[in-house]
Design a protein around this motif. Sequence first.
Motif, PDB file in Angstrom:
ATOM      1  N   GLY A 122       8.912   9.402 -21.428  1.00  0.00           N
ATOM      2  CA  GLY A 122       9.680  10.443 -20.960  1.00  0.00           C
ATOM      3  C   GLY A 122       9.414  11.454 -19.550  1.00  0.00           C
ATOM      4  N   GLY A 123       8.650  10.874 -18.633  1.00  0.00           N
ATOM      5  CA  GLY A 123       8.380  12.702 -17.868  1.00  0.00           C
ATOM      6  C   GLY A 123       8.831  12.582 -17.196  1.00  0.00           C
ATOM      7  N   GLY A 124       9.159  13.856 -16.134  1.00  0.00           N
ATOM      8  CA  GLY A 124      10.714  14.487 -15.626  1.00  0.00           C
ATOM      9  C   GLY A 124      10.482  13.995 -14.242  1.00  0.00           C
ATOM     10  N   ALA A 125       9.403  12.854 -13.952  1.00  0.00           N
ATOM     11  CA  ALA A 125       9.459  13.157 -12.783  1.00  0.00           C
ATOM     12  C   ALA A 125       9.728  11.393 -11.560  1.00  0.00           C
ATOM     13  CB  ALA A 125       7.292  12.846 -12.170  1.00  0.00           C
ATOM     14  N   LEU A 126      10.315  11.787 -10.723  1.00  0.00           N
ATOM     15  CA  LEU A 126      11.414  11.112 -10.323  1.00  0.00           C
ATOM     16  C   LEU A 126      10.591   9.654  -9.879  1.00  0.00           C
ATOM     17  CD1 LEU A 126      13.239  13.070  -8.247  1.00  0.00           C
ATOM     18  CD2 LEU A 126      14.070  12.846 -10.424  1.00  0.00           C
ATOM     19  N   GLN A 127      11.140   8.509 -10.300  1.00  0.00           N
ATOM     20  CA  GLN A 127      10.314   7.397  -9.686  1.00  0.00           C
ATOM     21  C   GLN A 127      11.475   6.621  -8.565  1.00  0.00           C
ATOM     22  OE1 GLN A 127       9.652   4.601 -12.957  1.00  0.00           O
ATOM     23  NE2 GLN A 127       9.812   6.083 -14.291  1.00  0.00           N
ATOM     24  N   ARG A 128      10.690   6.242  -7.416  1.00  0.00           N
ATOM     25  CA  ARG A 128      10.725   5.828  -6.506  1.00  0.00           C
ATOM     26  C   ARG A 128       9.879   5.564  -5.462  1.00  0.00           C
ATOM     27  NH1 ARG A 128      10.604   9.166  -2.359  1.00  0.00           N
ATOM     28  NH2 ARG A 128       9.808  11.467  -3.019  1.00  0.00           N
ATOM     29  N   SER A 129      10.166   4.255  -4.842  1.00  0.00           N
ATOM     30  CA  SER A 129       8.984   3.600  -3.793  1.00  0.00           C
ATOM     31  C   SER A 129       9.001   5.094  -2.644  1.00  0.00           C
ATOM     32  CB  SER A 129      10.150   2.900  -3.155  1.00  0.00           C
ATOM     33  OG  SER A 129      10.516   1.416  -4.599  1.00  0.00           O
ATOM     34  N   LEU A 130       7.991   4.679  -1.744  1.00  0.00           N
ATOM     35  CA  LEU A 130       7.746   5.186  -0.345  1.00  0.00           C
ATOM     36  C   LEU A 130       8.119   4.609   0.748  1.00  0.00           C
ATOM     37  CD1 LEU A 130       3.308   5.507  -0.950  1.00  0.00           C
ATOM     38  CD2 LEU A 130       5.238   7.411  -1.311  1.00  0.00           C
ATOM     39  N   LEU A 131       9.086   5.891   1.238  1.00  0.00           N
ATOM     40  CA  LEU A 131       9.871   5.035   2.254  1.00  0.00           C
ATOM     41  C   LEU A 131       8.324   4.982   3.724  1.00  0.00           C
ATOM     42  CD1 LEU A 131      12.842   7.737   1.941  1.00  0.00           C
ATOM     43  CD2 LEU A 131      12.511   5.718   1.389  1.00  0.00           C
ATOM     44  N   PRO A 132       9.380   4.518   4.956  1.00  0.00           N
ATOM     45  CA  PRO A 132       8.520   4.222   5.629  1.00  0.00           C
ATOM     46  C   PRO A 132       7.657   5.648   6.333  1.00  0.00           C
ATOM     47  CG  PRO A 132      10.143   3.125   5.827  1.00  0.00           C
ATOM     48  CD  PRO A 132      10.704   4.210   4.610  1.00  0.00           C
ATOM     49  N   PHE A 133       8.500   6.915   6.329  1.00  0.00           N
ATOM     50  CA  PHE A 133       7.265   7.941   6.831  1.00  0.00           C
ATOM     51  C   PHE A 133       6.395   8.694   5.465  1.00  0.00           C
ATOM     52  CE2 PHE A 133      11.517   9.451   5.378  1.00  0.00           C
ATOM     53  CZ  PHE A 133      11.174  10.156   4.425  1.00  0.00           C
ATOM     54  N   GLN A 134       6.111   8.468   4.889  1.00  0.00           N
ATOM     55  CA  GLN A 134       5.494   8.433   3.615  1.00  0.00           C
ATOM     56  C   GLN A 134       4.520   7.759   3.108  1.00  0.00           C
ATOM     57  OE1 GLN A 134       8.365   8.619   0.812  1.00  0.00           O
ATOM     58  NE2 GLN A 134       8.824  10.816   0.941  1.00  0.00           N
ATOM     59  N   THR A 135       2.710   8.633   2.761  1.00  0.00           N
ATOM     60  CA  THR A 135       2.021   7.886   2.145  1.00  0.00           C
ATOM     61  C   THR A 135       1.156   8.929   1.605  1.00  0.00           C
ATOM     62  OG1 THR A 135       0.196   6.904   2.982  1.00  0.00           O
ATOM     63  CG2 THR A 135       0.397   8.629   4.440  1.00  0.00           C
ATOM     64  N   VAL A 136       0.246   7.987   0.649  1.00  0.00           N
ATOM     65  CA  VAL A 136      -1.155   9.485   0.172  1.00  0.00           C
ATOM     66  C   VAL A 136      -2.485   9.960   0.942  1.00  0.00           C
ATOM     67  CG1 VAL A 136       0.385   8.195  -2.108  1.00  0.00           C
ATOM     68  CG2 VAL A 136      -1.341   6.804  -0.956  1.00  0.00           C
ATOM     69  N   ILE A 137      -2.529  10.372   0.086  1.00  0.00           N
ATOM     70  CA  ILE A 137      -3.518  11.182   1.469  1.00  0.00           C
ATOM     71  C   ILE A 137      -4.741  10.343   1.255  1.00  0.00           C
ATOM     72  CG2 ILE A 137      -4.434  12.937  -0.698  1.00  0.00           C
ATOM     73  CD1 ILE A 137      -4.220  13.517   4.046  1.00  0.00           C
ATOM     74  N   GLN A 138      -5.010   9.641   0.817  1.00  0.00           N
ATOM     75  CA  GLN A 138      -5.906   8.386  -0.132  1.00  0.00           C
ATOM     76  C   GLN A 138      -6.240   7.990   1.277  1.00  0.00           C
ATOM     77  OE1 GLN A 138      -4.063   9.900  -2.121  1.00  0.00           O
ATOM     78  NE2 GLN A 138      -5.739  10.659  -4.016  1.00  0.00           N
ATOM     79  N   THR A 139      -4.950   7.285   2.055  1.00  0.00           N
ATOM     80  CA  THR A 139      -5.308   6.621   2.913  1.00  0.00           C
ATOM     81  C   THR A 139      -5.243   7.464   4.165  1.00  0.00           C
ATOM     82  OG1 THR A 139      -3.098   6.931   3.612  1.00  0.00           O
ATOM     83  CG2 THR A 139      -3.553   5.343   2.440  1.00  0.00           C
ATOM     84  N   ARG A 140      -6.048   8.404   4.428  1.00  0.00           N
ATOM     85  CA  ARG A 140      -6.324   9.149   5.748  1.00  0.00           C
ATOM     86  C   ARG A 140      -8.478   9.481   5.410  1.00  0.00           C
ATOM     87  NH1 ARG A 140      -1.901  10.701   8.755  1.00  0.00           N
ATOM     88  NH2 ARG A 140      -0.230   9.828   7.886  1.00  0.00           N
ATOM     89  N   PRO A 141      -8.387   9.979   6.629  1.00  0.00           N
ATOM     90  CA  PRO A 141      -9.773  10.380   6.910  1.00  0.00           C
ATOM     91  C   PRO A 141     -10.152  10.935   6.080  1.00  0.00           C
ATOM     92  CG  PRO A 141      -9.143   9.412   9.224  1.00  0.00           C
ATOM     93  CD  PRO A 141      -8.228   9.729   8.119  1.00  0.00           C
ATOM     94  N   ILE A 142     -11.931  10.963   5.829  1.00  0.00           N
ATOM     95  CA  ILE A 142     -11.748  12.696   4.239  1.00  0.00           C
ATOM     96  C   ILE A 142     -11.513  13.789   5.280  1.00  0.00           C
ATOM     97  CG2 ILE A 142     -14.296  12.046   5.813  1.00  0.00           C
ATOM     98  CD1 ILE A 142     -13.171  12.711   2.221  1.00  0.00           C
ATOM     99  N   GLU A 143     -11.666  14.064   6.494  1.00  0.00           N
ATOM    100  CA  GLU A 143     -11.819  15.323   7.026  1.00  0.00           C
ATOM    101  C   GLU A 143      -9.931  16.071   7.440  1.00  0.00           C
ATOM    102  OE1 GLU A 143     -12.282  12.949   8.713  1.00  0.00           O
ATOM    103  OE2 GLU A 143     -14.777  13.443   9.382  1.00  0.00           O
ATOM    104  N   THR A 165       4.925  12.467   8.923  1.00  0.00           N
ATOM    105  CA  THR A 165       4.386  11.293   8.473  1.00  0.00           C
ATOM    106  C   THR A 165       4.413  12.154   6.775  1.00  0.00           C
ATOM    107  OG1 THR A 165       3.423  10.021   9.426  1.00  0.00           O
ATOM    108  CG2 THR A 165       3.117   9.803   6.813  1.00  0.00           C
ATOM    109  N   GLN A 166       5.217  12.237   5.970  1.00  0.00           N
ATOM    110  CA  GLN A 166       5.020  13.394   4.726  1.00  0.00           C
ATOM    111  C   GLN A 166       3.814  12.818   3.416  1.00  0.00           C
ATOM    112  OE1 GLN A 166       7.775  13.157   2.261  1.00  0.00           O
ATOM    113  NE2 GLN A 166       7.867  14.769   0.991  1.00  0.00           N
ATOM    114  N   LEU A 167       3.215  13.320   3.521  1.00  0.00           N
ATOM    115  CA  LEU A 167       2.036  13.490   2.262  1.00  0.00           C
ATOM    116  C   LEU A 167       1.986  13.666   1.246  1.00  0.00           C
ATOM    117  CD1 LEU A 167      -1.216  14.513   5.274  1.00  0.00           C
ATOM    118  CD2 LEU A 167       0.191  11.665   5.135  1.00  0.00           C
ATOM    119  N   TYR A 168       0.953  12.918   0.432  1.00  0.00           N
ATOM    120  CA  TYR A 168       1.223  12.969  -0.964  1.00  0.00           C
ATOM    121  C   TYR A 168      -0.307  12.711  -1.491  1.00  0.00           C
ATOM    122  CZ  TYR A 168       6.414  12.136  -1.799  1.00  0.00           C
ATOM    123  OH  TYR A 168       7.858  12.651  -1.108  1.00  0.00           O
ATOM    124  N   ALA A 169      -0.493  13.892  -2.953  1.00  0.00           N
ATOM    125  CA  ALA A 169      -1.512  13.389  -3.495  1.00  0.00           C
ATOM    126  C   ALA A 169      -1.181  11.952  -4.636  1.00  0.00           C
ATOM    127  CB  ALA A 169      -1.953  14.650  -3.877  1.00  0.00           C
TER     128      ALA A 169
END
Length: 212
Positions: free
Chosen positions: A42-63, A201-205
Amino acid sequence: MRDVEIAAASPRDELVSVVRAGMAITAGVWLYLANSPFPAAGGGALQRSLLPFQTVIQTRPIEEQRMFRELQVSLLEAETVRSIEGAWPDAARLAADGIEPFAPNPALKGAAYEWTRVQSGRVINYLGVPKADQQRGERAPAWLVMVQEPDPAAPPEVYVEDEEHDRLADGSILHVSIWSHPAGARVPVNVVQVPQAEGWTQLYAADPSVAP
């Protein structure tokens, strides 16, 4: 034996501590839930797929991952000032308060940035552009923290516990996001209102398409 006098904290200092602690707890709970391997019923967070301009930060370099997390913390600090003083702090204020990345860490090697706060109405940007007169700066991305305050004429919004919403001490709900741009030092310093239309590009944790 030497006597040491301990001065009581002022009411303003106590308020700052309370607001900062509350925001830190909220952020900590969200980061825990976002990264927890156990689904919450019953979590309240919205479920949706990443859009082309969105990604998770784990895909980026450590810096870039480090910069992203510093910006998450600095946003909380800026929100604390906004809650207490009624206005968003400028980049110089955050730097003077020792808030990274506005105050650079001399122990870290990497591109140096020029940070600016720009605002148009209810849209606030903290824009970081790498200095062009350096080798690392030529390859470093630009960074954007975007905040949108609520429209006072609109009906109150229902708060959603996710990375794109924060809440001030007075209950005001903010839309917040962190973005990067590969153009780096070539990014113009002006208000960005629709980042995806300008190549950001929008980044997510954590992947917002996965329910916490």
